[in-house]
Design an enzyme around this catalytic site. Structure first.
Site: not given
Ligand code: FUB
Length: 366
Positions: A55, A266
């Protein structure tokens, strides 16, 4: 002989708490791909190889590129649709003088135990600078298992950061990203499934308990979208009621919840080139980083295509930053581990074509 620790990481044999791996025998080596042959399959190589990182949110601060990633760790938590297996406990900050130069690890800059309101799961963070102070925005579950967004401050981009005692009032869900335009700072956030966005109506928690995937719209209904609100002058509060960012198809209709190749899941990120605002995001279960363009940070945005094709590993998450006139995409995959919860961050040059579209990046060689 290859370095056995590097060999273990490359083949995803990191076992809970210890590297339970011995150097491969000569005859096994002959049948297994070499580190070089594995690396050759990828268009970009991991920026960090001694820890698992994911991320990556990149920004240019003090003339360098600073990267604010998640720090993945091996846990015993089983994998599920709510992302329980992403059970991270601290953050590191990294910097590079310029693309291609060595990566500096500034160490642990914030730990779960130093965040009074948080119980677990330090997911994707982002950072911003205002008047010489640095702000780290991060999601975590509170004591009731509900994601909120917190903020921590530092005098340096490299931290360490001190967390505020409470989450930012009015925030919910996860994956915060900050878009700065002049003296305005916009906080963008949200994510479905494990990100819990589907539990909210008009920003009120109406359904859902930790572990439940309830509340998603029907496939023919408009998809859920990220939220945005201007940050207050203190950078620790919202100065307005959050608004949903509309993402439309080419006909001007909201992208539907069943349009899995294009709908928001997301990892929202915003950047601007000329007078065009770009909203990019992960499509989750179809694993793209898609993008949409608009003429206003609040939208509406119109879907245009993909920034990044699916990478190895279930999640896809990125950031886009300009440095010395060129644009760069930061993303992650699972090259070092082969295991979804143990990711590694990467960097690639990004091209905006003269017509404003983005040249899609491939993580793997074709
Ligand atoms: O790293 C945890 C979660 O996985 C992140 O917040 C999301 O965007 C995905 O990458």
């Amino acid at each position: 002989m290859k370095n056995p620790i590097k060999w273990c990481l490359s083949y995803g044999l990191l076992i809970t708490g210890a590297l339970a791996c011995s150097a491969p025998k000569q005859e096994e080596m002959a049948e297994k791909p070499t580190e070089d042959s594995i690396a050759a399959k990828y268009n970009h190589q991991p920026l960090v190889t001694d820890l698992f990182t994911a991320d990556p949110s990149a920004h240019v601060f003090e003339g360098k590129i600073y990267i604010y990633p998640s720090h993945d760790i091996k846990t015993d938590v089983p994998q599920d649709d709510m992302g329980s297996h992403f059970d991270m406990r601290d953050y590191h900050v990294y910097s590079i003088e310029k693309p291609g130069s060595p990566v500096t690890d500034h160490g642990v800059v914030l730990k779960l135990e130093d965040i009074p309101w948080a119980s677990r799961q330090l997911w994707a963070p982002d950072a911003a600078e205002k008047d010489g102070k640095y702000y780290l925005y991060f999601p975590a579950k509170d004591m009731e298992g509900i994601f909120k967004i917190g903020v921590a401050t530092s005098d340096k981009p490299s931290g360490p950061f001190t967390a505020e005692p409470e989450p930012i009032p009015g925030t919910f869900s996860m994956d915060p990203a900050v878009f700065q335009e002049g003296s305005d700072y916009f906080l963008i956030w949200g994510g479905i499934w494990g990100g819990q966005l589907q539990w909210y109506e008009d920003q009120k928690l109406v359904s859902g308990r930790d572990g439940q995937l309830t509340g998603l719209p029907e496939p023919e209904e408009p998809a859920l979208t990220p939220y945005m609100a201007k940050l207050g002058g203190d950078m620790k509060s919202l100065s307005e009621k959050p608004k949903e960012i509309q993402i439309l198809d080419e006909g001007g209709n909201p992208i539907k919840a069943g349009d899995n190749n294009r709908r928001f899941f997301e990892a929202a990120w915003m950047h601007k080139l000329g007078s065009t605002y770009y909203l990019s995001y992960s499509t989750g279960d179809t694993h793209y980083i898609a993008y949409a363009t608009g003429d206003n940070p609040y939208g509406p945005f119109t879907y245009r295509g993909n920034v990044l094709n699916p990478v190895e590993g279930w999640t896809n998450h990125h950031s886009i930053v300009q440095f010395e006139g060129k644009w760069y995409l930061f993303y992650h995959d699972t090259q070092l581990s082969g295991d979804t919860p143990l990711r590694n961050i990467k960097m690639a040059e990004l091209t905006h074509k003269p017509d404003g579209t983005i040249q899609t990046v491939d993580a793997m060689k074709k």
